[in-house]
Design a protein around this motif. Sequence first.
Motif, PDB file in Angstrom:
ATOM      1  N   GLY A 303       0.845  -1.185   0.000  1.00  0.00           N
ATOM      2  CA  GLY A 303       0.000   0.000   0.000  1.00  0.00           C
ATOM      3  C   GLY A 303       0.881   1.234   0.000  1.00  0.00           C
ATOM      4  O   GLY A 303       1.773   1.373  -0.825  1.00  0.00           O
ATOM      5  N   ASP A 304       0.663   2.113   0.973  1.00  0.00           N
ATOM      6  CA  ASP A 304       1.495   3.299   1.085  1.00  0.00           C
ATOM      7  C   ASP A 304       2.613   3.108   2.104  1.00  0.00           C
ATOM      8  O   ASP A 304       3.278   4.063   2.500  1.00  0.00           O
ATOM      9  CB  ASP A 304       0.648   4.511   1.467  1.00  0.00           C
ATOM     10  CG  ASP A 304      -0.093   4.319   2.784  1.00  0.00           C
ATOM     11  OD1 ASP A 304      -0.027   3.211   3.361  1.00  0.00           O
ATOM     12  OD2 ASP A 304      -0.741   5.285   3.246  1.00  0.00           O
ATOM     13  N   ARG A 305       2.837   1.866   2.512  1.00  0.00           N
ATOM     14  CA  ARG A 305       3.891   1.549   3.481  1.00  0.00           C
ATOM     15  C   ARG A 305       5.049   0.851   2.776  1.00  0.00           C
ATOM     16  O   ARG A 305       4.885   0.287   1.698  1.00  0.00           O
ATOM     17  CB  ARG A 305       3.346   0.640   4.594  1.00  0.00           C
ATOM     18  CG  ARG A 305       2.116   1.178   5.283  1.00  0.00           C
ATOM     19  CD  ARG A 305       1.332   0.053   5.942  1.00  0.00           C
ATOM     20  NE  ARG A 305       2.103  -0.672   6.934  1.00  0.00           N
ATOM     21  CZ  ARG A 305       1.763  -1.887   7.391  1.00  0.00           C
ATOM     22  NH1 ARG A 305       0.688  -2.500   6.909  1.00  0.00           N
ATOM     23  NH2 ARG A 305       2.500  -2.483   8.298  1.00  0.00           N
ATOM     24  N   ILE A 306       6.227   0.884   3.396  1.00  0.00           N
ATOM     25  CA  ILE A 306       7.377   0.129   2.914  1.00  0.00           C
ATOM     26  C   ILE A 306       7.833  -0.806   4.031  1.00  0.00           C
ATOM     27  O   ILE A 306       8.142  -0.354   5.142  1.00  0.00           O
ATOM     28  CB  ILE A 306       8.526   1.049   2.476  1.00  0.00           C
ATOM     29  CG1 ILE A 306       8.096   1.878   1.259  1.00  0.00           C
ATOM     30  CG2 ILE A 306       9.776   0.235   2.143  1.00  0.00           C
ATOM     31  CD1 ILE A 306       9.161   2.803   0.735  1.00  0.00           C
ATOM     32  N   ILE A 307       7.859  -2.088   3.732  1.00  0.00           N
ATOM     33  CA  ILE A 307       8.224  -3.117   4.704  1.00  0.00           C
ATOM     34  C   ILE A 307       9.637  -3.611   4.382  1.00  0.00           C
ATOM     35  O   ILE A 307       9.967  -3.848   3.219  1.00  0.00           O
ATOM     36  CB  ILE A 307       7.235  -4.292   4.663  1.00  0.00           C
ATOM     37  CG1 ILE A 307       5.789  -3.790   4.830  1.00  0.00           C
ATOM     38  CG2 ILE A 307       7.584  -5.327   5.731  1.00  0.00           C
ATOM     39  CD1 ILE A 307       5.527  -3.080   6.123  1.00  0.00           C
ATOM     40  N   SER A 308      10.452  -3.783   5.416  1.00  0.00           N
ATOM     41  CA  SER A 308      11.791  -4.341   5.229  1.00  0.00           C
ATOM     42  C   SER A 308      11.792  -5.805   5.642  1.00  0.00           C
ATOM     43  O   SER A 308      11.118  -6.206   6.593  1.00  0.00           O
ATOM     44  CB  SER A 308      12.820  -3.576   6.051  1.00  0.00           C
ATOM     45  OG  SER A 308      12.595  -3.737   7.437  1.00  0.00           O
ATOM     46  N   ILE A 309      12.554  -6.608   4.910  1.00  0.00           N
ATOM     47  CA  ILE A 309      12.684  -8.038   5.172  1.00  0.00           C
ATOM     48  C   ILE A 309      14.170  -8.356   5.195  1.00  0.00           C
ATOM     49  O   ILE A 309      14.900  -8.004   4.259  1.00  0.00           O
ATOM     50  CB  ILE A 309      11.972  -8.876   4.101  1.00  0.00           C
ATOM     51  CG1 ILE A 309      10.490  -8.480   4.046  1.00  0.00           C
ATOM     52  CG2 ILE A 309      12.114 -10.367   4.379  1.00  0.00           C
ATOM     53  CD1 ILE A 309       9.777  -8.953   2.805  1.00  0.00           C
ATOM     54  N   SER A 310      14.638  -9.000   6.260  1.00  0.00           N
ATOM     55  CA  SER A 310      16.059  -9.266   6.437  1.00  0.00           C
ATOM     56  C   SER A 310      16.264 -10.711   6.831  1.00  0.00           C
ATOM     57  O   SER A 310      15.499 -11.259   7.627  1.00  0.00           O
ATOM     58  CB  SER A 310      16.638  -8.360   7.535  1.00  0.00           C
ATOM     59  OG  SER A 310      16.240  -7.020   7.342  1.00  0.00           O
ATOM     60  N   CYS A 311      17.318 -11.348   6.288  1.00  0.00           N
ATOM     61  CA  CYS A 311      17.573 -12.750   6.603  1.00  0.00           C
ATOM     62  C   CYS A 311      19.062 -12.997   6.765  1.00  0.00           C
ATOM     63  O   CYS A 311      19.895 -12.193   6.326  1.00  0.00           O
ATOM     64  CB  CYS A 311      16.992 -13.665   5.525  1.00  0.00           C
ATOM     65  SG  CYS A 311      17.716 -13.429   3.888  1.00  0.00           S
ATOM     66  N   GLY A 312      19.399 -14.137   7.407  1.00  0.00           N
ATOM     67  CA  GLY A 312      20.806 -14.413   7.636  1.00  0.00           C
ATOM     68  C   GLY A 312      21.072 -15.730   8.306  1.00  0.00           C
ATOM     69  O   GLY A 312      20.519 -16.769   7.934  1.00  0.00           O
ATOM     70  N   ALA A 313      21.908 -15.707   9.339  1.00  0.00           N
ATOM     71  CA  ALA A 313      22.385 -16.920  10.002  1.00  0.00           C
ATOM     72  C   ALA A 313      21.227 -17.753  10.535  1.00  0.00           C
ATOM     73  O   ALA A 313      20.274 -17.224  11.109  1.00  0.00           O
ATOM     74  CB  ALA A 313      23.331 -16.554  11.143  1.00  0.00           C
ATOM     75  N   LYS A 314      21.327 -19.067  10.317  1.00  0.00           N
ATOM     76  CA  LYS A 314      20.350 -20.020  10.842  1.00  0.00           C
ATOM     77  C   LYS A 314      18.932 -19.743  10.389  1.00  0.00           C
ATOM     78  O   LYS A 314      17.969 -20.018  11.103  1.00  0.00           O
ATOM     79  CB  LYS A 314      20.401 -20.034  12.365  1.00  0.00           C
ATOM     80  CG  LYS A 314      21.632 -20.702  12.903  1.00  0.00           C
ATOM     81  CD  LYS A 314      21.448 -20.983  14.354  1.00  0.00           C
ATOM     82  CE  LYS A 314      22.492 -21.988  14.791  1.00  0.00           C
ATOM     83  NZ  LYS A 314      22.248 -22.417  16.155  1.00  0.00           N
ATOM     84  N   SER A 315      18.772 -19.172   9.205  1.00  0.00           N
ATOM     85  CA  SER A 315      17.460 -18.870   8.647  1.00  0.00           C
ATOM     86  C   SER A 315      16.702 -17.825   9.447  1.00  0.00           C
ATOM     87  O   SER A 315      15.477 -17.740   9.374  1.00  0.00           O
ATOM     88  CB  SER A 315      16.602 -20.135   8.530  1.00  0.00           C
ATOM     89  OG  SER A 315      17.198 -21.081   7.683  1.00  0.00           O
ATOM     90  N   VAL A 316      17.413 -16.991  10.217  1.00  0.00           N
ATOM     91  CA  VAL A 316      16.748 -15.917  10.939  1.00  0.00           C
ATOM     92  C   VAL A 316      16.131 -14.955   9.932  1.00  0.00           C
ATOM     93  O   VAL A 316      16.709 -14.683   8.878  1.00  0.00           O
ATOM     94  CB  VAL A 316      17.731 -15.175  11.872  1.00  0.00           C
ATOM     95  CG1 VAL A 316      18.827 -14.491  11.097  1.00  0.00           C
ATOM     96  CG2 VAL A 316      16.989 -14.179  12.753  1.00  0.00           C
TER      97      VAL A 316
END
Length: 337
Positions: A303-316
């Motif tokens: 929509g009018d929002r921006i969501i951040s998605i972050s990933c890394g060690a051990k599938s966090v």
Amino acid sequence: MKKNRIFIIALNFLVFVTCLILGAGTDSVFAQSDQVEAKFRVNVFSTCFINDKEGWVAGDQASVYHTVDGGLNWEKQAIDGTDALYSVSFTDSQVGWVVGNGGVIFHTLNGGKTWTEQLSPKDKALFTVKAVTDQKAWAGGDWGTLLYTSDGGKTWEDRTYPKDMMMYCIDFVSEAEGWVAGEFGTVLHTTDGGATWEVQNSSTEYTLFGISFTSANEGLAVGLDGVIVKTVNGGKTWHQIAYEDPDRRPLFDVKIKGDVAIVGGYAGKLLVSADGGEKWKQLALPQDTKLLWFRSVTLVEKGDRIISISCGAKSVLTLAEGSQVLAVGYIPKIEPF
């Protein structure tokens, strides 16, 4: 520049090889019930979302996971291989590539229901791939490796850079214009679809692991020693961004969309910016995430929002809006806050 070579190589090894060991020695950080299971979770190196609902991540042991609910639940997709996959990129819900160790390249035409291995002209590790269109894509990696396809991967051309340096990240804003960044602060720029590349002065000699542009003018790159560099003129000039970080942890990835930016790095480092990368704030996560690293970040519009998605060690994996954490946990199931 050579004075940092030994240290840079050691850090590269840490990021792409020994991080497996570091991750394997860390217990679950979110719930006691996860402690045994988390020891066997794969490390995730890359994420790609085509909208606020659908995306993919790639990691160790030829692992690719797919979500259709914004990252809360993930389903593993089948790839015939065992190599670590370092980068994933899709053009739409159907067409995408993953690349990884040993120069492996896999391609899908059906959203990852099936993946087909493609022939690479080099066996060097590939750390990054960028799907520019459903026919055109770039991949980069060790020993200056740059590969290009214009026919959906039926053939890949060897466009290797003549200097020995690791290529860690690629971004294109159009079929014609793009950037590659890597070792020794190297930034290459093209305006003719990769037919020629011009070296830009990134204002740093530290290795750059991530690069992202929100337009043909404005972009960010991040790397060793916590360096963040920014350009507002397409890379003609870059300047370093000062921010508060006494530890100067390595930063592994960056994404910018409009004025919103996010950076992921070592020891639980997640930085967010609301002004195009000039000022940064540490994302508030559970204390024990300091034991983990975030290798890949992305931004999606909802929509009018921006969501951040972050990933890394051990599938966090974390989901956030600005500095507000929405969900955090492990793939394949993330728990909303």
